[in-house]
Design a protein around this motif. Structure first.
Motif, short mmCIF file in Angstrom:
data_model
loop_
_atom_site.label_atom_id
_atom_site.label_comp_id
_atom_site.label_asym_id
_atom_site.label_seq_id
_atom_site.Cartn_x
_atom_site.Cartn_y
_atom_site.Cartn_z
N THR A 32 0.85 -1.20 0.00
CA THR A 32 0.00 0.00 0.00
C THR A 32 0.88 1.24 0.00
O THR A 32 2.01 1.21 0.49
N THR A 33 0.38 2.29 -0.59
CA THR A 33 1.10 3.58 -0.53
C THR A 33 0.32 4.58 0.30
O THR A 33 0.70 5.75 0.38
N LYS A 34 -0.80 4.07 0.88
CA LYS A 34 -1.65 4.99 1.64
C LYS A 34 -1.34 4.89 3.12
O LYS A 34 -1.10 3.78 3.61
N GLY A 85 -3.64 -2.59 2.08
CA GLY A 85 -2.87 -3.23 1.00
C GLY A 85 -3.41 -4.60 0.65
O GLY A 85 -2.69 -5.44 0.10
N LEU A 99 -6.47 -5.06 -3.71
CA LEU A 99 -6.18 -5.54 -5.07
C LEU A 99 -5.79 -7.02 -5.08
O LEU A 99 -6.16 -7.75 -5.99
P1 ADP Z 1 -5.02 -0.05 -0.28
O1 ADP Z 1 -6.08 0.63 -1.03
O2 ADP Z 1 -5.36 -0.45 1.10
O3 ADP Z 1 -3.67 0.63 -0.36
P2 ADP Z 1 -5.06 -1.86 -2.51
O4 ADP Z 1 -4.54 -3.25 -2.67
O5 ADP Z 1 -6.45 -1.63 -2.89
O6 ADP Z 1 -4.78 -1.44 -1.01
O7 ADP Z 1 -4.15 -0.90 -3.36
C1 ADP Z 1 -2.75 -1.07 -3.32
C2 ADP Z 1 -2.02 0.14 -3.87
O8 ADP Z 1 -2.27 0.28 -5.27
C3 ADP Z 1 -2.49 1.45 -3.33
O9 ADP Z 1 -1.88 1.75 -2.08
C4 ADP Z 1 -2.06 2.43 -4.42
O10 ADP Z 1 -0.70 2.77 -4.30
C5 ADP Z 1 -2.20 1.62 -5.69
N1 ADP Z 1 -3.45 1.98 -6.39
C6 ADP Z 1 -4.61 1.29 -6.36
N2 ADP Z 1 -5.53 1.88 -7.15
C7 ADP Z 1 -4.95 3.02 -7.69
C8 ADP Z 1 -5.38 4.05 -8.58
N3 ADP Z 1 -6.62 4.09 -9.09
N4 ADP Z 1 -4.49 5.02 -8.92
C9 ADP Z 1 -3.21 4.98 -8.39
N5 ADP Z 1 -2.76 4.03 -7.54
C10 ADP Z 1 -3.61 3.05 -7.20
#
Ligand code: ADP
Length: 615
Positions: free
Chosen positions: A555-557, A562, A565
């Motif tokens: 995750t980047t948030k 994470g 997806l």
């Molecule tokens: P989370 O949302 O908890 O971080 P996810 O597995 O849904 O986990 O997403 C993993 C990472 O994928 C996110 O932290 C983000 O960096 C990247 N990501 C997902 N969707 C997008 C998007 N629409 N635009 C840019 N980055 C995205």
């Protein structure tokens, strides 16, 4: 062991101990002999003559019995150097076939085989000085314990256990002929028991009751009595064939003794010289001496009657004989079969155990996946909860306002028309609030996964309806491009909704903070799939995100899990589809997944629910 001077070298299987003893005993004599022959000629100038000797009781026994004959030959024909090779019948036959032997000393049966197969000729027949003074001295004696009153004649052996050394000994064959003559087939009418050497082992079998009668070579009983190994009245002889000239009790006719044999390739002058030397040997020097060759016709008759040896191709070996003949191979085969069986059972057991463990592990993973999916749904719902609460508030506020209006109209006594209209609006708003609550409850419900024919139009519109309040609260414009009719897909409705909302939520978070925010949900049919695309106009994927996007816990948030997806991808793959990301058409990211449409039967079996949800 009777060792003489000038004893030829023995090439046979011999234990190292026996070899040392042999060398120790012959060394002084050999030294004396060397001194004696040195002035005449070196041993190396003498022509080597190889004599094969049948050794059914081992090389030492054979050398002890026949060594004196070789000594005499070496002494009588000094221009030759006679050496001895001991071995089994098959070993010697192979040596004859390979032209490695000049002469053989062997039993009558083997001689007969060599005569037929390799044109062998007997030069002399052995006589045993220690044995009875009869020209024919080879036969066998069938014995039983004296106290066995039930056993008097050979016919009494029907159905009895009959012990012998081995089925391929001459003694057993001689006895078999006599037994057959009395209507007792040793393999079919009696139960054969082969005990091997020494002969005393068989007498023990009789004493212990493991066998009823036993076959031993002629005169062996008398020898054992003389050695006090057997009591004089302990055993009796069955089928005693009186022979005036023969001192031992025998149960069979008598056959000539062992033969000194020349083979086809033996040079004629050598054969003549050896024959002369054999017949000239003086009895008294050794245990055995040689007379002119006997008539081996009786042996031939024996083999022909029993259909064995050279006559074997015309008969089938009995099972017991077959097993005995190939006992080592049979033993190895049995061991291999047992090992294979044990191995197969063990492998089957291991496979069963591992399969069970694998199934348990799969079940555990499935349960964990289900828990994580549910946790993700709860987390998504948590993120959407306040917007949805706000969304429910709107119809409730409208209901309240229409209800107050009704009250007022009724208080003023106005006509029914306006009140009826307001009540209709109240019902619509209540329906709208109810739908929102239903969708929320369904979404967070803990359901066992079940893929079934599902209408994708209703599915994606429901997902959109759940998501739209969150979008509206963040001033996000959501464009939906969903056709009014699509073929059925085979799907778990909740799981696909979860994936869609997760992609929309990610898109919403990606565009957060921008002035112009836009997300599109497009659903199209392409060949045999439904293709769903979620596009946003956010910053696109972070540099390392492209590689690691679908890794669990990436995750980047700041507050991200994470898991969205990685779970989404496994859900789509379990539906036979694919989920991929692309941000080459920057700005923004595109997430796309395919779902296969259901088969034609399932398309027909379900009548599509046409009503659209009122959101
Ligand atoms: P989370 O949302 O908890 O971080 P996810 O597995 O849904 O986990 O997403 C993993 C990472 O994928 C996110 O932290 C983000 O960096 C990247 N990501 C997902 N969707 C997008 C998007 N629409 N635009 C840019 N980055 C995205």
């Amino acid at each position: 062991m009777k060792t003489r001077s000038g004893r030829p070298i023995v090439s046979s299987l011999m234990t190292p101990g026996a070899m040392v003893r042999r060398l120790r005993s012959i060394l002084p004599v050999a030294a004396a002999l060397a001194l004696w022959i040195a002035p005449c000629a070196g041993a190396e100038h003498r022509t080597e003559v190889r004599i094969g000797v049948l050794a059914f009781m081992g090389p030492e026994e054979a050398e002890s019995a026949w060594g004196p004959t070789l000594d005499d030959l070496n002494a009588a024909l000094p221009e030759y150097h006679f050496t001895m090779s001991t071995g089994s019948i098959s070993f010697l036959t192979a040596a004859v076939a390979a032209h490695r032997l000049d002469f053989l000393i062997t039993n009558p049966g083997h001689y007969l085989e060599l005569k037929i197969d390799y044109s062998a000729v007997a030069l002399a027949t052995e006589q045993d000085l220690d044995g009875p003074p009869a020209r024919r001295s080879v036969g066998s004696t069938i014995v039983a314990l004296n106290r066995r009153l039930d056993l008097q004649r050979l016919e009494d052996l029907k159905g009895r256990k009959l012990a012998a050394v081995a089925p391929d000994t001459f003694g057993f064959r001689a006895a078999a002929l006599e037994l057959l003559g009395q209507g007792v087939d040793p393999f079919q009418d009696a139960i054969p028991l082969f005990v091997g050497y020494p002969v005393s082992a068989m007498l023990d079998a009789l004493r212990q009751g493991r066998a009823d009668a036993g076959i031993i070579r002629s005169c062996a009983l008398e020898e054992l009595i003389a050695q006090h190994k057997v009591g004089p009245n302990e055993f009796k002889v069955l089928g005693h064939a009186p022979d005036e000239a023969f001192v031992c009790k025998v149960s069979t006719r008598l056959y000539p003794g062992w033969a000194f044999v020349k083979v086809a390739q033996t040079p004629e002058p050598l054969a003549k010289a050896v024959a002369g030397a054999l017949l000239a040997m003086q009895p008294g020097r050794g245990d055995k001496f040689w007379t002119e060759p006997d008539d081996y016709q009786s042996v031939q008759d024996l083999y022909r009657t029993l259909k064995i040896g050279p006559y074997a191709p015309f008969t089938r070996l009995g099972m017991a004989e077959l097993i005995w003949t190939y006992r080592y191979a049979v033993f190895l085969a049995a061991m291999a079969a047992i090992w294979t069986l044990v191995h197969v059972i063990r492998v089957a057991y291991l496979i069963k155990r591992r399969t069970r463990q694998l199934e348990e592990a799969h079940e555990l993973v499935r349960l964990k996946d289900a828990k994580m999916e549910h946790a993700l749904r709860l987390s998504l719902m948590g993120e959407m909860a306040s917007s949805l609460a706000h969304e429910i508030n709107q119809p409730l506020a409208a209901i309240l306002s229409y209800a107050r209006g009704c009250e007022r109209r009724l208080a003023r006594g106005e006509n029914d028309e306006g009140v009826r209209d307001a009540l209709g609006r109240i019902a619509t708003q209540a329906q709208r609030a109810g739908d929102i609550v239903r969708r929320m409850r369904e979404f967070v419900r803990k359901n066992p996964t079940r893929q079934e024919p599902t209408d994708p139009v209703a599915l994606f519109q429901d997902a959109l309806a759940l998501f739209e309040p969150s979008a509206a609260s963040r001033e996000l414009r959501v464009e939906a491009d969903i056709p009014s009719r699509l073929p059925m897909i085979r799907a778990d409705r909740l799981q696909i909704e979860e994936v869609t909302i997760n992609l929309l939520q990610n898109a919403l978070e990606a565009v957060d903070g921008q002035i112009d925010k836009q997300v599109t949900l497009a659903v199209v049919q392409k060949d045999s799939s439904i293709v769903i695309t979620v596009t946003d106009n956010g910053p696109g994927l972070a540099p390392d995100a492209r590689e690691r996007l679908f890794e669990a816990f990436y995750t980047t948030k700041p507050g991200g899990l994470g898991l969205g997806l990685s779970l989404s991808r496994s859900i789509i793959e379990s539906h036979g589809g694919q989920l991929s990301a692309d941000d080459r058409a920057r700005p923004g990211a595109i997430f796309r997944f395919h779902l296969p449409i259901a088969n034609p039967m399932e398309q027909k079996s379900l009548s599509r629910p046409q009503e659209r949800l009122d959101v």
